[in-house]
Design a protein around this motif. Structure first.
Motif, mmCIF file in Angstrom:
data_model
loop_
_atom_site.group_PDB
_atom_site.id
_atom_site.type_symbol
_atom_site.label_atom_id
_atom_site.label_comp_id
_atom_site.label_asym_id
_atom_site.label_seq_id
_atom_site.Cartn_x
_atom_site.Cartn_y
_atom_site.Cartn_z
ATOM 1 N N ALA A 431 -5.509 0.526 12.076
ATOM 2 C CA ALA A 431 -5.486 -0.236 10.659
ATOM 3 C C ALA A 431 -4.052 -0.267 10.217
ATOM 4 O O ALA A 431 -3.197 0.699 10.324
ATOM 5 N N GLY A 432 -4.018 -1.371 9.186
ATOM 6 C CA GLY A 432 -2.751 -1.385 8.623
ATOM 7 C C GLY A 432 -2.773 -1.401 7.021
ATOM 8 O O GLY A 432 -3.979 -2.007 6.743
ATOM 9 N N LEU A 433 -1.864 -1.232 6.171
ATOM 10 C CA LEU A 433 -1.947 -1.256 4.735
ATOM 11 C C LEU A 433 -0.679 -1.301 4.120
ATOM 12 O O LEU A 433 0.430 -1.090 4.670
ATOM 13 N N THR A 434 -0.663 -1.904 2.778
ATOM 14 C CA THR A 434 0.195 -1.921 1.923
ATOM 15 C C THR A 434 -0.086 -1.232 0.717
ATOM 16 O O THR A 434 -1.322 -1.687 0.329
ATOM 17 N N VAL A 435 0.444 -0.642 0.230
ATOM 18 C CA VAL A 435 0.107 0.373 -1.118
ATOM 19 C C VAL A 435 1.248 0.338 -1.981
ATOM 20 O O VAL A 435 2.548 0.580 -1.541
ATOM 21 N N LYS A 436 1.010 0.451 -3.286
ATOM 22 C CA LYS A 436 1.761 0.513 -4.336
ATOM 23 C C LYS A 436 2.337 2.230 -4.437
ATOM 24 O O LYS A 436 1.400 2.942 -4.269
ATOM 25 N N ARG A 437 3.723 2.278 -4.591
ATOM 26 C CA ARG A 437 4.105 3.776 -4.538
ATOM 27 C C ARG A 437 3.450 4.538 -5.607
ATOM 28 O O ARG A 437 3.038 5.710 -5.268
ATOM 29 N N ASP A 438 3.040 3.959 -6.590
ATOM 30 C CA ASP A 438 2.205 4.909 -7.701
ATOM 31 C C ASP A 438 0.914 5.031 -7.468
ATOM 32 O O ASP A 438 0.250 5.915 -8.248
ATOM 33 N N GLN A 439 0.534 4.571 -6.476
ATOM 34 C CA GLN A 439 -1.029 4.607 -6.142
ATOM 35 C C GLN A 439 -1.235 5.332 -4.743
ATOM 36 O O GLN A 439 -2.281 5.411 -4.192
#
Length: 580
Positions: A431-439
């Motif tokens: 899987a791939g993902l993009t996440v906010k640093r604070d999350q």
């Protein structure tokens, strides 16, 4: 009690042997199927009864290939594709940047070329554009094309597909679908939520191949004949193995037949790539997964995204040789980048602990093109699902790899739906993902909980599963060839791993930076050669090179080593334990 009493091997692992149930099934197969016991052990592990042994060892495509029409939208997709081909409409192929995407694109490009048509290839840049269709690219393609075919991507791309005004769009994919589908002509995907999931093991190239089978059927019904599809199976085999698709059902036959096509060396790109990878024997699933696949992937990881698809689809031997050399160089560069990220990720993961349901690491500036490979290394080390994320600004882009029985893609998709990710998706094993640093921390904590509910973290990280024991005399070329008939081996169908017990080291030599070459003997036979890759990255290299005459149990996989026109058996050593 560990297998052969091994609770802690040289690498710190506990050895697990076959269960009593598998042993009984092995005995039954040996009695009724007239096969070597080592082959029976493989069949027993797969749950193959004696009456099905011969058909399992000789999988037929005509028997195992599913009816393409079992997939929703298939007839519509094939009909629209054929209409574009017959009417000489302009076609664009929008492909993912990995092996599966490149192979899927090549299948369409080669098929269309045989029909006298040239299609436009578009592969997005991993860093600048990211995975899958994006609005600017789809708008631009729609201005000059009648049909856009998205391969190995597109199932979750509602907005970009809607932006393709004036063009029809077909999606041929295998990634997990959402609650709604993009508004387009057809979405053919065995992992749509409204599918049964029976064909969910197919990679994208398998889906594309089935569409071409359906196109061929529609052409025959109309009284015409399409291009030869059997000659395309080398591309399907490469994608299936490199994308870590389970080698079950139709995939076994697709890969088995595809390896035969590849052995004929008719495709310029694969010929050139095999040569730069120094393949000196008939291709097998190991070559696809570890020699060819990484090189095809290298362009999408750190170079020009479309190099792999261009290599696989070219008719020109000179172009193929140039592309293969470039991909080989990029692969070497990728290894250097990977090694530095892997060391940092492993240290971070170890500090966090390798016994949790999820193993993860995140670092500043880690190259997005190698985080997936590093995640795979973490998964292998800990026997846990793993996520590795490269941070840049206020976001991180990451990739994950899972273990058998744990659906990582579904959990990532749920995180995205819960708002803990900017976006994410995939399939069971990756899987791939993009996440906010604070999350980042909350997202990984929640993912760990979701994976634990599926059983992640229950297996011992140090367990090494073994299929049985062999003596050096029994390890013959003929035996290995018979075992290979139980293949192909790969995801969900691991190659058998044997123990050669109570042997001495006759010869040990360091090879390269961290590998160890060995000659083993029981004191009676002519001995057995072994190679331990990365032995000096852990304790195995030092202990075996300074053996002091001690005897050891050696665990690994048998292979045929071809050199100078001669064949001999070699053990690919994975672990060892001192014999008591």
């Amino acid at each position: 009690m560990g297998f052969l009493g091994v609770e802690q091997s040289l690498s710190g692992r506990r050895w697990i042997g076959p269960t009593p149930e598998v042993e009984r099934a092995t005995d039954m197969l040996a009695q009724q199927a007239d096969l070597p016991r080592a082959v029976c052990q493989v069949l027993a592990q797969r749950g193959v009864p004696p009456m099905e042994a011969q058909s399992f060892l000789d999988p037929k495509l005509k028997e195992l290939l599913p009816d393409p029409r079992n997939l929703k939208d298939m007839e519509i997709a094939a009909a629209r594709f054929l209409h574009a081909a017959h009417q000489k409409q302009s076609i664009a192929v929008f492909a993912d940047y990995d092996v599966d995407g490149g192979s899927s694109a090549a299948l369409l490009l080669v098929w269309l070329r045989q029909m006298g048509m040239q299609a436009t290839l578009y592969v997005p840049d991993r860093i600048d554009e990211g995975y899958g269709p994006n609005v600017p690219a789809m708008q631009a393609l729609a201005k000059s094309h009648d049909l856009i075919i998205c391969v190995d991507c597109g199932t979750l791309s509602h907005e970009p597909i809607a932006a393709a005004k004036g063009a029809d769009v077909i999606v041929l994919d295998h990634h997990l679908g959402g609650e709604t589908l993009p508004d387009c002509v057809a979405v053919v995907n065995p992992n749509r939520q409204d599918e049964s999931g029976d064909l969910g093991y197919l990679c994208a190239a398998g889906v594309v191949f089935l569409m071409l089978v359906e196109a061929g059927r529609q052409m025959r019904e109309a009284g015409t004949k399409g291009p030869d599809l059997i000659s395309l199976l080398d591309l399907v085999a490469l994608a299936t193995v490199a994308d870590v698709a389970p080698l079950i059902g139709a995939n076994r036959a697709l890969v088995r037949q595809g390896l035969k096509v590849m052995a004929a060396r008719k495709r310029p790109g694969l010929m050139a790539l095999s040569d730069v990878a120094r393949m000196d024997s008939a291709p097998n699933s190991y070559h696809l997964g570890f020699l060819l696949g990484p090189r095809v992937n290298a362009g999408g990881r750190i170079g020009q995204a479309d190099l792999g698809a261009r290599l696989l689809s070219t008719e020109s031997m000179s172009e193929a040789e140039a592309l293969a050399e470039r991909l080989d160089a990029l692969n070497s560069e990728r290894r250097d980048i990977e090694n530095s990220v892997r060391a940092a990720a492993l240290e971070q993961a170890e500090d966090r602990g390798l016994d949790a349901p999820l193993v993860w690491a995140a670092g500043e500036g880690w190259h997005p093109g190698v985080v997936g490979i590093v995640a795979s290394r973490l998964k292998e080390t800990a026997n846990r699902p793993a996520i590795v994320i490269g941070l840049d600004g206020d976001e991180g882009k990451g990739s994950g790899r899972s273990v058998s029985g744990v659906d990582l893609g579904a959990s990532i998709q749920r995180l995205a739906a819960e708002g803990l990710l900017v976006k994410g998706g995939g399939h069971k094993m990756a899987a791939g993902l993009t996440v906010k640093r604070d999350q980042l921390e909350p997202a990984m904590e929640r993912l760990s909980v979701l994976l634990a509910k599926q059983g992640a973290g229950q297996a011992g990280p140090a367990d090494l599963k073994l299929d049985g024991t062999l003596t050096p005399n029994a390890a013959t070329v003929d035996l290995i060839e018979q075992i290979e008939k139980a293949g192909p081996f790969g995801a969900s169908a691991p190659a058998p791993r044997y123990v050669l017990p109570d042997l001495q080291v006759r010869f040990a030599k360091r090879v390269g930076e961290s590998h160890l070459k060995l000659s083993l003997s029981d004191g009676m036979s002519s001995g057995l050669d072994a190679i331990a890759f990365g032995a000096f990255d852990g304790p195995i290299g030092q202990r075996l090179s300074n053996h002091g005459g001690a005897r050891f149990h050696f665990a690994g996989r048998l292979e045929i080593n071809s050199w100078g026109g001669r064949q001999n058996v070699q053990l690919r050593l994975e672990d060892a334990a001192e014999a008591s």
